[in-house]
Design a protein around this motif. Structure first.
Motif, PDB file in Angstrom:
ATOM      1  N   ALA A 339      41.236  -8.231 -12.959  1.00 45.88           N
ATOM      2  CA  ALA A 339      42.398  -8.793 -12.284  1.00 45.88           C
ATOM      3  C   ALA A 339      41.990  -9.519 -11.015  1.00 45.88           C
ATOM      4  CB  ALA A 339      43.413  -7.694 -11.957  1.00 45.88           C
ATOM      5  N   ARG A 350      46.765 -22.907  -7.466  1.00 46.34           N
ATOM      6  CA  ARG A 350      45.674 -22.320  -8.238  1.00 46.34           C
ATOM      7  C   ARG A 350      45.193 -23.418  -9.155  1.00 46.34           C
ATOM      8  NH1 ARG A 350      41.733 -20.221 -10.666  1.00 46.34           N
ATOM      9  NH2 ARG A 350      41.836 -18.196 -11.761  1.00 46.34           N
ATOM     10  N   GLU A 360      46.113 -14.281 -20.273  1.00 42.06           N
ATOM     11  CA  GLU A 360      46.373 -13.939 -18.864  1.00 42.06           C
ATOM     12  C   GLU A 360      47.816 -13.467 -18.722  1.00 42.06           C
ATOM     13  OE1 GLU A 360      47.392 -16.334 -14.790  1.00 42.06           O
ATOM     14  OE2 GLU A 360      45.592 -17.004 -15.862  1.00 42.06           O
ATOM     15  N   TRP A 361      47.991 -12.252 -18.196  1.00 38.16           N
ATOM     16  CA  TRP A 361      49.313 -11.705 -17.880  1.00 38.16           C
ATOM     17  C   TRP A 361      49.468 -11.781 -16.364  1.00 38.16           C
ATOM     18  CZ3 TRP A 361      51.859  -8.043 -15.014  1.00 38.16           C
ATOM     19  CH2 TRP A 361      53.112  -7.622 -15.448  1.00 38.16           C
ATOM     20  N   THR A 362      50.495 -12.474 -15.893  1.00 38.09           N
ATOM     21  CA  THR A 362      50.649 -12.741 -14.471  1.00 38.09           C
ATOM     22  C   THR A 362      51.971 -12.189 -13.959  1.00 38.09           C
ATOM     23  OG1 THR A 362      49.317 -14.756 -14.619  1.00 38.09           O
ATOM     24  CG2 THR A 362      50.772 -14.570 -12.722  1.00 38.09           C
ATOM     25  N   PHE A 364      54.398 -12.307 -10.448  1.00 41.12           N
ATOM     26  CA  PHE A 364      54.600 -13.003  -9.182  1.00 41.12           C
ATOM     27  C   PHE A 364      55.147 -12.020  -8.145  1.00 41.12           C
ATOM     28  CE2 PHE A 364      54.151 -16.230 -12.299  1.00 41.12           C
ATOM     29  CZ  PHE A 364      53.532 -17.281 -11.642  1.00 41.12           C
ATOM     30  N   TYR A 385      58.634 -20.288 -11.451  1.00 43.08           N
ATOM     31  CA  TYR A 385      58.516 -18.839 -11.286  1.00 43.08           C
ATOM     32  C   TYR A 385      58.979 -18.410  -9.907  1.00 43.08           C
ATOM     33  CZ  TYR A 385      55.550 -19.037 -15.462  1.00 43.08           C
ATOM     34  OH  TYR A 385      55.074 -19.240 -16.734  1.00 43.08           O
ATOM     35  N   TYR A 392      52.804 -15.633 -18.818  1.00 39.07           N
ATOM     36  CA  TYR A 392      51.833 -15.286 -19.860  1.00 39.07           C
ATOM     37  C   TYR A 392      51.190 -16.560 -20.378  1.00 39.07           C
ATOM     38  CZ  TYR A 392      49.755 -12.447 -23.570  1.00 39.07           C
ATOM     39  OH  TYR A 392      48.869 -11.781 -24.386  1.00 39.07           O
ATOM     40  N   ILE A 401      48.890 -22.996 -11.206  1.00 39.32           N
ATOM     41  CA  ILE A 401      50.084 -22.422 -10.579  1.00 39.32           C
ATOM     42  C   ILE A 401      50.206 -23.050  -9.196  1.00 39.32           C
ATOM     43  CG2 ILE A 401      51.270 -20.354  -9.795  1.00 39.32           C
ATOM     44  CD1 ILE A 401      49.779 -18.767 -11.920  1.00 39.32           C
ATOM     45  N   PHE A 411      50.391 -13.794  -6.375  1.00 42.53           N
ATOM     46  CA  PHE A 411      50.550 -13.283  -7.732  1.00 42.53           C
ATOM     47  C   PHE A 411      49.272 -12.580  -8.149  1.00 42.53           C
ATOM     48  CE2 PHE A 411      49.429 -17.779  -7.799  1.00 42.53           C
ATOM     49  CZ  PHE A 411      48.287 -17.813  -8.581  1.00 42.53           C
ATOM     50  N   VAL A 412      49.387 -11.770  -9.205  1.00 42.50           N
ATOM     51  CA  VAL A 412      48.228 -11.079  -9.762  1.00 42.50           C
ATOM     52  C   VAL A 412      48.017 -11.569 -11.183  1.00 42.50           C
ATOM     53  CG1 VAL A 412      49.629  -9.073 -10.444  1.00 42.50           C
ATOM     54  CG2 VAL A 412      47.144  -8.836 -10.270  1.00 42.50           C
ATOM     55  N   GLU A 413      46.784 -11.955 -11.504  1.00 44.28           N
ATOM     56  CA  GLU A 413      46.386 -12.332 -12.855  1.00 44.28           C
ATOM     57  C   GLU A 413      45.653 -11.147 -13.474  1.00 44.28           C
ATOM     58  OE1 GLU A 413      43.938 -15.824 -12.924  1.00 44.28           O
ATOM     59  OE2 GLU A 413      45.089 -16.827 -11.350  1.00 44.28           O
TER      60      GLU A 413
END
Length: 467
Positions: A339, A350, A360-362, A364, A385, A392, A401, A411-413
């Motif tokens: 992550a 990004r 990739e599950w993101t 926000f 977003y 996704y 992004i 956000f987290v990837e």
């Protein structure tokens, strides 16, 4: 510049202004439910009145009058009557429609000219997820995203969960692996591994934990409560299918429990008559040592710890923001979870990238942004977003992004990978012989000389749409 446009044709009701429907005329008698057969097909009596077309009043933003392929972000938040128009494409929309939704999803209403065809739906707002329940005595809540609402998000699913101070996520385990990021507050987590080794730790906002499939554990909020994000390595994961301690006791004969645990049957007279799931409990002692259970097997070795104090890791600063990564290279127990927490300053983005080995599950966390998902050979969709949304992006599908707000976007990837990796469009082009790129894309030497051979992760940019 103001535009008044007249719709081609009359809608179901005469429209006085955008979003306003004329009141029906009061009738002396109540008509029957169905009309006569004379209303079928050609009419010799009905005349279409002239001058009843709706007069739709609206203003176009500067970005709506430019070439659609420029695709500037359109901020419709304060626009009374946003319209699906870019350049010479599109047309006005007299409604009916949800104006609130259109204002926060401008790239759905008026997509860039570069969008084409149909990709997967790469967006799900957790705000549209049903709140599973408030927990016993208002101890918390949980919302989830899985393939029920995002059918193409097949490799990962997520849950956003809140526990009030002292609240428990009861003792449980899963078939799926559970990776978590603490969003705010603090909590105490506890587990026992298959070797009987024990584990307990306190985590705060920004920290991470991971519990492998089948490892039983519990979570309790400390005095400030806690909210955390859970990511599971199964897209069809359902929080309702968790293995709960209460359910194990409720659905095992008491005589068997008695024999197994070496206590009388009467010991189970007061077990709960339903699952607890989330509930208020005795506040955790301030001294964590009071909850360290010592067994012959000892404690979980540090190298196999279920927690990682990600909050204490400094972020790697780049031109447009910052990035910090946690993956099995530093957090070994999470063997297939990698992550990155990404911060993008206003105007930045990004960089365009893709992940060669994983979807990739993101999630926000803060701010607002947009992303264009490109899927071979020629499909592209742009999504807007907000904080609380899930994104996704399938394996090797390129995307960026962009921060479209006036505060930092965070956000987290999350990847299903043994190491966090990506391919950056800019680095690829800069690391390819210039003649090959020039012959392919017809780019000038001046343009090619500005490309960077190092990954940028986050690139800086102006907040002005004209730059």
């Amino acid at each position: 510049m103001k535009f008044n446009r007249i719709s081609r044709g009359v809608g179901l009701f005469p429209i006085l202004l955008a979003g306003t429907i004329a009141a029906p005329t009061k009738r002396d008698s109540n008509p029957p439910l169905r009309g006569s057969e004379a209303l079928v097909g050609y009419s010799t009596t009905e005349k279409i009145a002239s001058g009843t077309q709706p007069d739709i009043k609206y203003s176009l933003l500067p970005g709506q009058t430019e070439n659609p392929d420029i695709g500037s972000y359109l901020d419709f938040e304060k626009v009374d009557n946003p319209q699906p128009i870019r350049g010479s494409t599109g047309s006005d929309d007299p409604g009916p429609r949800n104006y609130w939704y259109d204002r926060i999803n401008s790239d759905k209403l008026a997509p860039p000219g570069t969008d084409n065809g149909q990709t997967i739906n790469a967006q799900w707002p957790m705000g549209l997820s049903h709140n599973r329940r408030l927990g016993i005595d208002g101890a918390g809540w949980a919302r989830q995203e899985n393939t029920v609402v995002m059918p193409d998000a097949v490799d990962m699913a997520g849950v956003d969960m809140r526990l009030e101070p002292g609240g428990y996520r009861e003792l449980h385990w899963h078939v799926a692996g559970e990776w978590s990021l603490v969003l705010n507050g603090s909590c105490r987590i506890q587990a026992v591994n298959p070797d009987g080794q024990t584990f307990v730790d306190d985590l705060t906002a920004g920290d991470v934990w991971f519990f492998p499939p089948g490892v039983p554990h519990s979570i309790q909020a400390l005095s400030d409560g806690v909210e955390f994000l859970l990511v599971f390595d199964q897209g069809d994961f359902n929080e309702d299918n968790t293995f709960l301690a209460t359910e194990v006791f409720l659905h095992t004969p008491k005589s068997v429990l008695s024999k197994n645990l070496g206590v009388p049957v009467s010991a189970f007279d007061n077990i709960p008559d339903d699952e607890l799931y989330i509930f208020e409990g005795t506040p955790a002692p301030e001294d964590i040592e009071e909850q360290n259970v010592t067994t012959q097997s000892g404690v979980v070795p540090r190298t196999q710890s279920y927690s990682y104090h990600f909050s204490e890791q400094p972020a790697h600063e780049v031109a447009g923001g910052s990035v910090k990564i946690v993956d099995p290279l530093t957090f070994p127990i999470a063997s297939n979870f990698s992550a990155a927490i990404v911060t993008v300053h206003p105007g930045g983005m990004r960089e365009i990238h893709w992940h060669p080995t994983s979807d990739e599950w993101t999630f926000f966390i803060q701010g607002q942004g947009r992303a264009t998902l490109f899927t071979a050979p020629d499909a592209a969709t742009t999504f807007d977003y907000r904080a609380g949304d899930v994104g996704y992006f399938p394996q090797s599908n390129s995307h960026y992004i962009e921060n479209t707000g006036d505060e930092d976007l965070m956000f987290v990837e999350v990847l299903q990978a043994s190491q966090f990796t990506d391919m950056a469009l800019g680095q690829w082009l800069a690391s390819t012989p210039k003649q090959i790129v020039a012959d392919t894309l017809n780019l000038s030497d001046s343009t090619l000389s500005q490309l960077k051979t190092e990954k940028q992760y986050v690139v800086a940019g102006s907040t002005s749409s004209s730059d």
